[in-house]
Scaffold this motif. Structure first.
Motif, short mmCIF file in Angstrom:
data_model
loop_
_atom_site.label_atom_id
_atom_site.label_comp_id
_atom_site.label_asym_id
_atom_site.label_seq_id
_atom_site.Cartn_x
_atom_site.Cartn_y
_atom_site.Cartn_z
N SER A 79 -36.44 -1.35 -80.54
CA SER A 79 -36.48 -0.54 -81.75
C SER A 79 -37.81 0.22 -81.81
O SER A 79 -38.79 -0.16 -81.17
N GLY A 80 -37.79 1.26 -82.58
CA GLY A 80 -39.00 2.06 -82.76
C GLY A 80 -38.99 3.32 -81.93
O GLY A 80 -38.05 3.60 -81.19
N GLN A 81 -40.06 4.06 -82.07
CA GLN A 81 -40.17 5.35 -81.39
C GLN A 81 -40.76 5.18 -80.01
O GLN A 81 -41.51 4.25 -79.75
N PRO A 90 -47.93 14.40 -76.15
CA PRO A 90 -46.83 13.44 -76.25
C PRO A 90 -45.90 13.77 -77.41
O PRO A 90 -46.33 14.30 -78.44
N ILE A 91 -44.64 13.46 -77.22
CA ILE A 91 -43.61 13.72 -78.23
C ILE A 91 -43.12 12.38 -78.73
O ILE A 91 -42.72 11.52 -77.93
N ASN A 92 -43.14 12.17 -80.04
CA ASN A 92 -42.59 10.95 -80.62
C ASN A 92 -41.10 11.15 -80.81
O ASN A 92 -40.67 12.10 -81.47
N CYS A 93 -40.31 10.25 -80.25
CA CYS A 93 -38.86 10.43 -80.30
C CYS A 93 -38.16 9.08 -80.14
O CYS A 93 -38.79 8.06 -79.93
N ILE A 117 -30.45 11.81 -70.70
CA ILE A 117 -30.75 11.21 -72.00
C ILE A 117 -30.95 12.32 -73.02
O ILE A 117 -31.46 13.39 -72.70
N SER A 118 -30.50 12.06 -74.25
CA SER A 118 -30.71 12.99 -75.35
C SER A 118 -31.61 12.28 -76.36
O SER A 118 -31.28 11.21 -76.86
N LEU A 119 -32.76 12.89 -76.64
CA LEU A 119 -33.75 12.30 -77.52
C LEU A 119 -33.83 13.07 -78.84
O LEU A 119 -33.74 14.30 -78.85
#
Length: 126
Positions: A79-81, A90-93, A117-119
């Motif tokens: 769980s989590g970003q 960096p990208i949080n996703c 993958i789709s983020l």
């Protein structure tokens, strides 16, 4: 350096060949406001940003391939970003639907498969 949570993607045998999606500019949702004879405004939220990554996983043998895929699974099931670094900041996703691996090819000295993958990119609220 391409990384997932500061771990180089190469540690997972992951090589990104294509990235698609808007990282910095979100599409606004359509506004609906009607008030005859009055001024007004409507606060609208933006649609979620998506980042689609396509690439391949490469490993030395089948056991190494299973280890690398298991490592990716452990990263994206928690769980989590996630913090994904491609070429910029960096990208949080997070991966809402996990990732897919197709077309696994096993040769005498290498195993490889397609990765997708789709983020969903998380935007911080100020």
């Amino acid at each position: 350096m391409y990384s997932i949570d500061t771990i180089p993607m190469i540690n997972y045998g992951l090589h990104i060949s294509k990235q698609d999606g808007q990282v910095h500019l979100m599409d606004p949702k359509e506004e609906f406001y009607t008030a005859y004879g009055k001024q007004g405004y409507q606060i609208t939220k933006h649609k979620d940003n998506k980042l689609d990554l396509v690439g391949f996983i490469m490993a030395a043998d089948l056991a190494d391939f299973k280890t690398k895929v298991s490592g990716l699974y452990d990263v994206f099931k928690s769980s989590g970003q996630r913090s994904i670094e491609l070429e910029a900041d960096p990208i949080n996703c997070f991966a809402e639907n996990g990732f897919s691996i197709t077309g696994v090819y096993v040769f005498s000295n290498v195993v490889y498969a397609r990765f997708q993958i789709s983020l969903t990119i998380v935007q911080w609220q100020y």
